[in-house]
Design an enzyme around this catalytic site. Sequence first.
Site, PDB file in Angstrom:
ATOM      1  CG  ASP A 186      16.076  22.832 -38.433  1.00  0.00           C
ATOM      2  OD1 ASP A 186      16.369  23.688 -37.573  1.00  0.00           O
ATOM      3  OD2 ASP A 186      16.610  21.699 -38.461  1.00  0.00           O
TER       4      ASP A 186
ATOM      5  CD  GLU B 104      20.746  20.922 -35.672  1.00  0.00           C
ATOM      6  OE1 GLU B 104      20.623  19.884 -34.980  1.00  0.00           O
ATOM      7  OE2 GLU B 104      19.859  21.792 -35.760  1.00  0.00           O
TER       8      GLU B 104
ATOM      9  CD  GLU C 170      20.401  26.288 -30.251  1.00  0.00           C
ATOM     10  OE1 GLU C 170      20.646  25.979 -31.434  1.00  0.00           O
ATOM     11  OE2 GLU C 170      19.254  26.344 -29.789  1.00  0.00           O
TER      12      GLU C 170
HETATM   13  O1  KIV Z   1      16.824  26.557 -36.733  1.00  0.00           O
HETATM   14  C1  KIV Z   1      17.245  27.587 -36.214  1.00  0.00           C
HETATM   15  O2  KIV Z   1      16.572  28.609 -36.124  1.00  0.00           O
HETATM   16  C2  KIV Z   1      18.603  27.580 -35.695  1.00  0.00           C
HETATM   17  C3  KIV Z   1      18.998  28.726 -34.808  1.00  0.00           C
HETATM   18  C4  KIV Z   1      18.391  28.558 -33.480  1.00  0.00           C
HETATM   19  C5  KIV Z   1      20.472  28.891 -34.738  1.00  0.00           C
HETATM   20  O3  KIV Z   1      19.349  26.689 -35.937  1.00  0.00           O
END
Ligand code: KIV
Length: 297
Positions: free
Chosen positions: A72, A146, A213
């Site tokens: 996203d 998440e 992250e």
């Molecule tokens: O949305 C995204 O690109 C992500 C990555 C940074 C892991 O979640």
Amino acid sequence: MTDPTTPPSTPSGTPYGTLPPASPLPQRRPVSLPRLQQMREAGEKITMLTAYDATFAAVADAAGVECLLVGDSLGMVCQGLHSTVGVTLDTMVYHTESVARGLRRVQGTAWLIADLPYGSYAESREQALRSACQLMQAGAHMVKLEGGGWTAPTVQFLVERGVPVCAHLGLTPQTVHALGGYRVQGKTEQAAQTLRRHAHELQDAGAAMLVLEMVPAPLAAQLTRELPGCATIGIGAGKGTAGQVLVMHDMLGINLGKNPRFVRNFMDGAPSVRAALEAYVRAVKDGSFPDDALHAW
Ligand code: KIV
């Protein structure tokens, strides 16, 4: 009359950057969950990059990137938003379809993961399943969500219904307003313990992958050792994880803002985008990226 489903013939080249026609036989075996688990057991690093469209997906696949994430982050990269909070499920479906189509056109083998966007899975496990089904029907092989704690029952609900899940802990951009900014997470003993508990719960719930992250490198390495059934994929989490992910536009040096510390610009010295992506794959595999002294905390 011509059949509208047949692509027009293009005797000399392909127009508008169209992808090359698919070759009749796939050259490589498709990446699968068992294959990723084998890599993990053999100590071979897993490579992942974001992809949002057909062409970049095909180029990344050809460069040997094993996992493509329709992240996203496309909210910032493609839509010019300030955060991922404004990204809708319809937008994620659109980009997932584009990436899946690109991979199909070149008989690509990459494992395709799509982000469940903000507001598409928090209401109930049923809402999460409905949203996940839309992404799977768009061509994803796995969905990512998440957060920890409350997400574990949702992960279990999806996995039991045949939807592979990648979890995401540490800096979780969808909750950036609650976190107070894009900051390293799990720095205090208490925060590290909470993150560790969440990671174990997510593995026990059936998450086959876990993006970590902006987590201190020693904590990410510890979690990688502790979670044999869940491949940890680091971004700003040091070299001790089972694999690495970056936002493609960041590692190609075309981020409109300032690149975060954990990014290396692989276009530096590379003659082409394809060569830059191949350099990324090589660097992750041989352990030269990330460099904990430069790219981690
Ligand atoms: O949305 C995204 O690109 C992500 C990555 C940074 C892991 O979640």
